[in-house]
Scaffold this active site. Structure first.
Site, PDB file in Angstrom:
ATOM      1  N   LYS A  64     -33.134  12.973 -14.796  1.00  0.00           N
ATOM      2  CA  LYS A  64     -34.373  13.498 -13.931  1.00  0.00           C
ATOM      3  C   LYS A  64     -34.643  14.839 -14.418  1.00  0.00           C
ATOM      4  O   LYS A  64     -34.155  15.574 -14.984  1.00  0.00           O
ATOM      5  CB  LYS A  64     -33.660  13.586 -12.625  1.00  0.00           C
ATOM      6  CG  LYS A  64     -34.786  14.138 -11.567  1.00  0.00           C
ATOM      7  CD  LYS A  64     -34.008  14.430 -10.228  1.00  0.00           C
ATOM      8  CE  LYS A  64     -35.357  14.841  -9.198  1.00  0.00           C
ATOM      9  NZ  LYS A  64     -34.592  15.140  -7.892  1.00  0.00           N
ATOM     10  N   CYS A  76     -30.268  16.080 -10.187  1.00  0.00           N
ATOM     11  CA  CYS A  76     -29.214  14.661 -10.011  1.00  0.00           C
ATOM     12  C   CYS A  76     -27.744  15.014 -10.131  1.00  0.00           C
ATOM     13  O   CYS A  76     -27.461  15.024 -11.343  1.00  0.00           O
ATOM     14  CB  CYS A  76     -29.886  13.579 -10.552  1.00  0.00           C
ATOM     15  SG  CYS A  76     -28.773  11.965 -10.126  1.00  0.00           S
ATOM     16  N   LYS A 103     -42.836   7.558 -12.479  1.00  0.00           N
ATOM     17  CA  LYS A 103     -42.070   7.042 -13.564  1.00  0.00           C
ATOM     18  C   LYS A 103     -42.801   6.301 -14.591  1.00  0.00           C
ATOM     19  O   LYS A 103     -43.670   5.460 -14.192  1.00  0.00           O
ATOM     20  CB  LYS A 103     -41.312   5.934 -12.823  1.00  0.00           C
ATOM     21  CG  LYS A 103     -40.289   6.675 -11.913  1.00  0.00           C
ATOM     22  CD  LYS A 103     -39.448   5.607 -10.929  1.00  0.00           C
ATOM     23  CE  LYS A 103     -38.915   6.344  -9.794  1.00  0.00           C
ATOM     24  NZ  LYS A 103     -38.318   5.655  -9.033  1.00  0.00           N
ATOM     25  N   VAL A 116     -31.809   7.034 -12.116  1.00  0.00           N
ATOM     26  CA  VAL A 116     -31.082   7.637 -13.080  1.00  0.00           C
ATOM     27  C   VAL A 116     -29.760   8.074 -12.522  1.00  0.00           C
ATOM     28  O   VAL A 116     -29.562   8.011 -11.360  1.00  0.00           O
ATOM     29  CB  VAL A 116     -31.725   8.922 -13.631  1.00  0.00           C
ATOM     30  CG1 VAL A 116     -33.267   8.500 -14.501  1.00  0.00           C
ATOM     31  CG2 VAL A 116     -32.133   9.844 -12.435  1.00  0.00           C
ATOM     32  N   SER A 129     -23.563   5.861 -12.308  1.00  0.00           N
ATOM     33  CA  SER A 129     -22.575   6.850 -13.068  1.00  0.00           C
ATOM     34  C   SER A 129     -21.107   6.232 -12.839  1.00  0.00           C
ATOM     35  O   SER A 129     -20.346   6.510 -13.567  1.00  0.00           O
ATOM     36  CB  SER A 129     -22.911   8.095 -12.079  1.00  0.00           C
ATOM     37  OG  SER A 129     -22.662   7.985 -10.600  1.00  0.00           O
ATOM     38  N   HIS A 215     -24.260  21.491  -5.268  1.00  0.00           N
ATOM     39  CA  HIS A 215     -25.435  21.233  -4.276  1.00  0.00           C
ATOM     40  C   HIS A 215     -24.982  21.630  -3.046  1.00  0.00           C
ATOM     41  O   HIS A 215     -25.879  22.264  -2.431  1.00  0.00           O
ATOM     42  CB  HIS A 215     -25.661  19.662  -4.448  1.00  0.00           C
ATOM     43  CG  HIS A 215     -26.483  19.228  -5.547  1.00  0.00           C
ATOM     44  ND1 HIS A 215     -27.849  18.520  -5.259  1.00  0.00           N
ATOM     45  CD2 HIS A 215     -26.116  19.388  -6.869  1.00  0.00           C
ATOM     46  CE1 HIS A 215     -28.220  18.413  -6.632  1.00  0.00           C
ATOM     47  NE2 HIS A 215     -27.332  18.696  -7.521  1.00  0.00           N
ATOM     48  N   LYS A 265     -35.134  15.865   2.427  1.00  0.00           N
ATOM     49  CA  LYS A 265     -33.992  15.605   3.576  1.00  0.00           C
ATOM     50  C   LYS A 265     -34.021  16.440   4.923  1.00  0.00           C
ATOM     51  O   LYS A 265     -33.592  15.899   5.803  1.00  0.00           O
ATOM     52  CB  LYS A 265     -32.867  15.173   2.758  1.00  0.00           C
ATOM     53  CG  LYS A 265     -32.732  13.819   2.124  1.00  0.00           C
ATOM     54  CD  LYS A 265     -31.648  13.797   1.568  1.00  0.00           C
ATOM     55  CE  LYS A 265     -31.681  12.415   0.646  1.00  0.00           C
ATOM     56  NZ  LYS A 265     -32.408  12.010  -0.343  1.00  0.00           N
TER      57      LYS A 265
END
Length: 268
Positions: A64, A76, A103, A116, A129, A215, A265
């Site tokens: 990202k 990310c 994108k 990603v 991942s 995060h 969010k």
């Protein structure tokens, strides 16, 4: 498409082929890779033969792109998990920045879902991942990062509890306490089994949890003026240890990107 080539940051490579153990390769010369005006210099070092030593071409990784700063890595945590794995295994990689708000066609051709991280292994693009890190462990087993199955899920409930608390608009809905409960469980685990999830050595579970705690710290601090209580000293020490690793510093998102990344969010 912007790319940045990275070389391993560790001081030395681990020997992974027993019958070649002890054979010394020539000392590397400093190497400079350039992306636009940014230069990355690989440290001079000697090393022994390893799986990574046979990797002549950097692994291609779609990541990202930052939404606040051109040609920087985005926010990310799942991408950082993959990059941490590459760093800890001393594997060179080439980041291909993707603007996820617009994108490009080349990316959608190799990632129809438009997600990603994505890595190219054996001429095939591999998503997710979980899948990527397992594939890297199998293909490049040294140094080993596998977490024993009985420890692999330690701390895994923290991230969803963090997200629920971050999105909550009702201070009495129990989401804060639910997060504190999970952090307390993790703190008690580290007290008995730490300093890392698998004891003295960093493993795959730490490389997954570390970016999520990064995060958590930034987003909750910014949007709720909240921080992990000092009473959870083992968690705080764990975060300090993970965040200060060279591999983490090399792959972390900008604080501004983490804040902006969670804004939809929080405000939604």
């Amino acid at each position: 498409m912007s790319t940045v080539k990275i070389t391993p940051s560790a001081a030395s490579f681990a020997t992974s082929i027993k019958h070649l153990a002890g054979i010394q390769l020539p000392r590397l010369q400093n190497t400079i890779f350039t992306s636009n005006s940014t230069k990355f210099r690989a440290p001079r070092r000697a090393f022994t033969v390893s799986m990574a030593a046979s990797l002549d071409t950097p692994l291609e990784v779609c990541v990202k792109q930052s939404i606040t700063t051109p040609n920087k890595l985005g926010d990310c945590p799942f991408t950082q998990r993959v990059l941490l794995t590459l760093e800890e295994k001393h594997l060179p990689y080439d980041m291909k920045f993707v603007d996820l708000s617009n994108k490009p066609d080349w990316f959608l051709k190799i990632s129809p879902e438009g997600k990603v991280p994505l890595i190219k292994l054996d001429e095939k693009w591999v998503p997710d991942s979980d899948v990527i890190t397992q594939a890297l462990e199998e293909k490049f087993p040294e140094p080993p990062l596998t977490t024993p199955p009985e420890k692999a899920s330690v701390g895994s409930k923290i991230f969803p509890k963090f997200v629920a608390f971050l999105k909550s608009k009702d201070p009495s809905d129990g989401t804060e306490q639910a997060l504190l409960d999970e952090l307390t469980v993790f703190n008690d685990y580290l007290k008995e089994n730490g300093p890392f999830i698998n004891g003295n050595e960093v493993s795959a579970a730490d490389l997954s949890l570390g970016p999520k705690l990064y995060h958590l710290e930034i987003a909750l601090g910014h949007y709720k003026n909240w921080s992990i209580p000092d009473s959870l000293s083992y968690v705080k020490s764990y975060m300090k240890s993970i965040f200060s690793r060279e591999s983490f510093i090399n792959t972390r998102a900008l604080k501004e990107d983490v804040i902006e990344g969670w804004r939809p969010k929080v405000m939604g």
